[in-house]
Design a protein around this motif. Structure first.
Motif, PDB file in Angstrom:
ATOM      1  N   ARG A 255       0.825  -1.208   0.000  1.00 51.73           N
ATOM      2  CA  ARG A 255       0.000   0.000   0.000  1.00 51.73           C
ATOM      3  C   ARG A 255       0.865   1.267   0.000  1.00 51.73           C
ATOM      4  NH1 ARG A 255      -5.116  -2.100  -1.111  1.00 51.73           N
ATOM      5  NH2 ARG A 255      -5.423  -3.951   0.166  1.00 51.73           N
ATOM      6  N   ILE A 256       1.926   1.251   0.797  1.00 54.09           N
ATOM      7  CA  ILE A 256       2.794   2.430   0.854  1.00 54.09           C
ATOM      8  C   ILE A 256       3.478   2.639  -0.496  1.00 54.09           C
ATOM      9  CG2 ILE A 256       4.853   3.425   1.916  1.00 54.09           C
ATOM     10  CD1 ILE A 256       4.091   2.049   4.512  1.00 54.09           C
ATOM     11  N   ASP A 257       3.982   1.555  -1.078  1.00 59.40           N
ATOM     12  CA  ASP A 257       4.642   1.670  -2.377  1.00 59.40           C
ATOM     13  C   ASP A 257       3.684   2.238  -3.423  1.00 59.40           C
ATOM     14  OD1 ASP A 257       6.965   0.742  -1.351  1.00 59.40           O
ATOM     15  OD2 ASP A 257       6.919  -1.224  -2.337  1.00 59.40           O
ATOM     16  N   TYR A 258       2.454   1.789  -3.401  1.00 59.94           N
ATOM     17  CA  TYR A 258       1.447   2.276  -4.350  1.00 59.94           C
ATOM     18  C   TYR A 258       1.301   3.792  -4.245  1.00 59.94           C
ATOM     19  CZ  TYR A 258      -3.225   3.029  -6.357  1.00 59.94           C
ATOM     20  OH  TYR A 258      -4.289   3.491  -7.079  1.00 59.94           O
ATOM     21  N   GLU A 259       1.175   4.280  -3.020  1.00 57.57           N
ATOM     22  CA  GLU A 259       0.980   5.720  -2.841  1.00 57.57           C
ATOM     23  C   GLU A 259       2.235   6.518  -3.184  1.00 57.57           C
ATOM     24  OE1 GLU A 259      -1.768   7.227  -2.379  1.00 57.57           O
ATOM     25  OE2 GLU A 259      -2.941   5.399  -2.122  1.00 57.57           O
ATOM     26  N   ILE A 260       3.405   5.984  -2.847  1.00 58.67           N
ATOM     27  CA  ILE A 260       4.648   6.689  -3.184  1.00 58.67           C
ATOM     28  C   ILE A 260       4.790   6.819  -4.701  1.00 58.67           C
ATOM     29  CG2 ILE A 260       7.166   6.491  -3.160  1.00 58.67           C
ATOM     30  CD1 ILE A 260       6.961   5.313  -0.352  1.00 58.67           C
TER      31      ILE A 260
END
Length: 1024
Positions: A255-260
């Motif tokens: 999820r974090i990678d997606y937003e970054i």
């Protein structure tokens, strides 16, 4: 942006999947988080999970706290803290839930500490009556308060911006669905400033899902809004710090990678800083049990990579992107095979369809050709966001777009719609949006209509008809952008119908105006007029001030469409009414920039005045009187003065210009007979009526219905014989017998040209009977021009009625009620004028609109090439004997050989020449032998003529004069022979008169009549 109601529906779906997968623990954790944020903050989880039975029915209970009294309302925690003994109970069971609740209440109250209140969470719905019954049971039997939260109540709360992290963490919804916080009117919203300040304050981070979702809102806002773009490096730094803490938790890391990646792509307009993250992200997908939410996110990231590749904004190669796409397809297929339930299967099918219906990836060679600067991702986002805010349609996919795998995408969609009855809560909003703006590329697929109808049915069931209207409008706009006006028109009608039945007056009125514009572009001005005035009617009936301007707009557009139809005097009078409405109902009413339709009609009015002045001065006083009454002469005079030095076009030039523009002949509403002419589907229609109020209204009712029907039938292979269709329309004061409504030309007095239609006067019939009457007349006029056999034409009619022809023909009110805005005195005045119609003696040949042509199959369904070739071979064999002596005589005639050369240049084969010659000779021979060769020919004489075609020509037979073999007779007799042929194909010829070239041209287009041939000995030797 997904609406709160739509988001809550998605959450309900994901809650249902918990029951399918027996996922008790995530549901417990979700309910605990919800309880702490909304109900009781001082609550701790029990020791045993539901499935183990180790919690004594208690999934969580409150710990004793004095802060509820000592520090009231100082924070969310203290505001929700309680001194009561509160027990949280959770069940993922879906059957017999009331019994389960009673059983758990007995366990909770039967041992352990005393309880004041029980909060019970269930994924199953609990209706109000059953809820009250259970609450009464808890009070009376256990002396406790019972609060029940079912799936709908849970979903409504979790759809809030501050609780959505629970849906991401425990239900695995795509993080892209997170709702936006409510923004203030300041340049930067208060919530954003507070979040920014908090995240800038140093503190320990654990890398939890809750922290990530908390960060996500500020990160995304900063990346997508220019006014906050300066903060983006700080947000990205915080996100990377969270990423470092979450490195052992793949679910959070994804999820974090997606937003970054999203924030970098949209905020910095490059992916190069996150190319490594992307490679790691897609590498994990093949090695971990990714949930469906991550798979949807992965598709979004693939789209971002594909959009960035041509601009050189990433070091990722097209081969890498293709490999990731193939990996994702394999993961989806594997998950589909192992789907634990129908809800999970439906969600995966939706994801598979989204992936397959995306754009085909670039090859390295294609990238070399298209690489270069392009629009920035942030600019694209701003434009799309503005379009959404302003209610404009989003760009649609071109009809010739290359999708990744159309067949796989449609296969997934078909499987999905067949699964929907068993998975009624599956989230479909994103898929529906993609389906709608991809519709130009999907619409020709044989399964498109089935899928579209199923998705529309789901929309109506979940969100109502107004929402279905929104989706139909989106498809219509995409199809219009893709040049598919006829397909768009059907979607417009669907949107109109949905909005009318969904109490959305503004949407319905706007769709009617859009329909009128499309009909006008298709060269069908009376259909356009009907829909413009329907919009006026809806706007009037709604009574809303926001719709008032649509009244003026609809009336002025009606004048424009009357001008398009050649009704120039009527258009002038209608424009006067529109001007009055514009002055009363529109703000800044004379602004050309704000109301371009007003400027358009003003220019039309200048054309009317100029043409009348130069060609019809007798009409000028009546026109000038109307213009002066509106004071428009002050605007018109300077415009006319600016072209005064240019010689106005003459009579023929004006008529030709009208034909080239696909318009009706100017001033066709002046004089005792009014005329309407237009071109459609290979025919030129000319409809006339006495220029009296009742007759004109009836004629226009018929013309509008014909035009609407022709637009809907444009995709059907009607086998219409090209040529002019003339119809005289009259009105009867009394209801007309059904058998007398339509009289074909062939049934009228000898020498009469055209069909006759008699319609009942407006109000003489109930609206349904009135529509049936005009529809009957329309269909009879069309079928008379068609070669389709009766069964085939009935099948066509069944299809058009299934598509909704009745509600297309009459919406809101009957035609006469909509358009009857002029008094008898107006009709009396213009019917007494003479010499009005321009180019009255010239054939009507308006140019048909290109949008009205729909691609048909290469050949008609009745065409059989093998049978055609066999028939031609038989003609060469059997037709030589009856003319064996005539053929050498013709071959020696110079004039006939010149004719043969000319006919061959027009496409005639030897079998055409032979067929025409045989028919001329045999018909002459039959007449010499006393056979009846008139239209009243008997069956016996038909059989005798047939025998003559099989007799060998004899020396004693009279020689046919060579002069009878003229070009006209050759065409006539070839056409007559073809009439017999088409009847053997199961077709019908209903016309009284058939133009040979038009008829045979149709056979050439649809039956390969001019191309089919076989090897044979030459009949005539001429230069080819």
């Amino acid at each position: 942006m997904t609406s709160p109601a739509q988001l809550a529906t998605m959450i309900r779906f994901y809650l249902e999947t918990l029951g399918e997968t027996n996922a008790h623990h995530p549901f417990e954790q979700l309910c605990l988080g919800l309880t702490r944020r909304r109900i009781v903050s001082n609550v701790l989880p029990a020791t045993g999970p539901v499935s183990a039975g180790g919690d004594g029915g208690r999934d969580a209970e409150s710990f004793w706290s004095m802060v509820a009294k000592e520090l009231p309302d100082t924070s969310l925690f203290t505001a929700l803290a309680t001194e009561d003994a509160v027990v949280l109970a959770v069940t993922a069971q879906r059957e017999n839930v009331p019994s389960k609740i009673r059983s758990d209440l007995a366990k909770i109250c039967g041992k352990g500490e005393p309880v004041d209140r029980v909060i019970y969470f269930t994924v199953a719905p609990v209706d109000t009556a059953k809820r009250h019954e259970l609450q009464a049971h808890a009070r009376e039997l256990h002396s406790i308060a019972l609060q029940i939260w079912d799936a709908q109540a849970i979903a409504n709360e979790i759809a809030s911006a501050d609780l959505f992290y629970l849906a991401v963490d425990f239900l695995h919804l795509p993080s892209s669905l997170a709702p936006a916080r409510e923004e203030s009117r300041d340049e930067l919203p208060d919530w954003y400033i507070e979040e920014r300040n908090r995240w800038r304050t140093p503190s320990d981070r654990s890398g939890s899902m809750g922290e990530f979702v908390d960060l996500r809102e500020g990160l995304r806002f900063s990346s997508l809004n220019p006014e906050a773009r300066a903060d983006l490096p700080d947000w990205l730094a915080s996100a990377r710090a969270l990423r470092d803490e979450a490195h052992r938790r793949d679910d959070v890391l994804n999820r974090i990678d997606y937003e970054i990646v999203l924030a970098t792509g949209f905020g910095l307009n490059t992916l190069k800083p996150v190319d490594g993250i992307l490679r790691g992200y897609f590498g994990r997908l093949t090695s971990q049990a990714s949930d469906s939410g991550v798979l949807v996110d992965a598709i979004t990231l693939l789209r971002l990579v594909q959009a960035t590749l041509p601009r050189g904004g990433t070091t990722i190669t097209s081969d890498e992107a293709e490999a990731w796409t193939e990996d994702l397809e394999r993961v989806l297929e594997a998950k589909l095979r192992a789907a634990p339930g129908m809800n999970a299967k439906a969600g995966l099918l939706a994801a598979g369809a989204i992936l397959a219906l995306g754009p085909r990836g670039f090859t390295p060679e294609e990238l070399d050709e298209v690489s270069g600067p392009g629009p920035l991702m942030s600019e694209i986002h701003q434009k799309l966001s503005a379009a959404k805010r302003e209610g404009r349609g989003l760009p649609g996919v071109p009809s010739d777009a290359e999708l990744r795998d159309l067949e796989a995408g449609m296969r997934h969609l078909v499987d999905l719609v067949e699964t929907l009855p068993e998975a009624p809560m599956v989230p479909l909003d994103e898929l529906m949006s993609i389906f709608d703006f991809t519709s130009p590329a999907l619409i020709d697929h044989p399964d498109y209509l089935k899928v579209r109808q199923a998705l529309d049915d789901v929309t109506i069931e979940r969100s109502g008809r107004a929402s279905a209207g929104d989706r139909a409008q989106s498809r219509a706009m995409a199809l219009l952008q893709g040049g598919r006006a006829l397909d768009a028109l059907r979607e417009i009608h669907s949107a109109k119908f949905s909005w009318l039945n969904g109490d959305a007056a503004e949407g319905a009125a706007i769709m009617m105006l859009l329909a009128s514009a499309v009909y006008s572009d298709l060269g069908l001005p009376l259909a356009a007029k009907q829909y413009a005035m329907s919009a006026v009617s809806v706007a009037r009936m709604s009574g809303g001030p926001d719709l008032a301007v649509l009244v003026a707009r609809g009336i002025i557009l009606t004048a424009t469409y009357e001008h398009q139809a050649g009704q120039w005097l009527t258009a002038t009078e209608t424009f006067k009414i529109g001007i009055w409405a514009q002055a009363q109902l529109a703000g800044d009413p004379w602004s050309f920039e704000r109301y371009p339709y007003f400027m358009d009609m003003l220019i039309d009015q200048c054309h009317v005045l100029r043409a009348a002045s130069s060609l019809r001065p007798g009409l000028l006083p009546a026109i000038e009187r109307v213009v002066q009454s509106t004071e428009l002469d002050e605007l018109v005079a300077p415009m006319l003065a600016s072209v005064a030095h240019i010689e106005p076009p003459g009579e023929d030039e004006t008529a030709d210009a009208a034909d080239r523009g696909g318009l009706g002949r100017p001033f066709s509403d002046a004089g005792p007979v009014r005329e309407y002419s237009w071109a459609a589907l290979g025919n030129v229609w000319v409809v006339t009526a006495p220029n009296e109020r009742a007759h004109v209204l009836a004629a226009e009712r018929f013309v509008a219905a014909v035009q609407i029907t022709l637009a809907d039938l444009a995709g059907e292979d009607l086998l219409l014989v090209p040529g002019e269709i003339r119809v005289e329309v009259e009105v009867s004061d009394r209801p007309v017998e059904p058998g007398s409504v339509f009289t074909a030309e062939s049934e009228r007095d000898r020498g009469t040209v055209g069909h006759r239609v008699i319609l009942s006067r407006s109000g003489a019939l109930a609206p349904e009977a009135d529509q049936l009457e005009v529809t009957s007349a329309v269909l009879q006029a069309i079928v008379t021009q068609s070669l389709l056999g009766q069964p085939a034409f009935i099948a066509v009619m069944e299809r058009t009625f299934e598509r909704g022809l009745p509600h297309m023909l009459t919406c809101v009110r009957p035609y006469d009620d909509l358009v009857d805005v002029h008094k008898d005195s107006f009709y009396d005045g213009i019917s007494g004028l003479s010499g009005g119609l321009i180019g009255a003696d010239r054939p009507r040949s308006p140019k048909p609109a290109t949008g009205l042509r729909r691609k048909l199959p290469e050949h008609a369904s009745a065409y059989d090439r093998a049978a055609s070739i066999d028939a031609i071979a038989a003609r060469y064999e059997k037709m030589l004997p009856p003319v064996r002596l005539t053929l050498p005589r013709l071959a020696g005639d110079t004039d006939f050989i010149k004719l043969v050369t000319s006919l061959r240049a027009e496409g005639w084969k030897d079998w055409h020449l032979l067929l025409a010659v045989v028919n001329i000779v045999v018909n002459g021979r039959a007449a010499q032998r006393g056979l009846n060769m008139t239209t009243s020919i008997t069956k016996a004489d038909v059989e005798r003529v047939s025998l003559l075609t099989q007799e060998e020509e004899r020396e004693e037979d009279p020689e046919p004069p060579l002069k009878i073999f003229t070009e006209d007779r050759m065409w006539f007799h070839l056409s007559n022979a073809a009439l017999t042929t088409v009847r053997r194909w199961g077709l019908e010829v209903r016309l009284n008169r058939v133009d040979p070239r038009s008829f045979l041209g149709l056979l050439g287009d649809r039956f390969n009549y001019w191309d089919d041939d076989v090897e044979h000995e030459p009949i005539f030797t001429t230069p080819r």
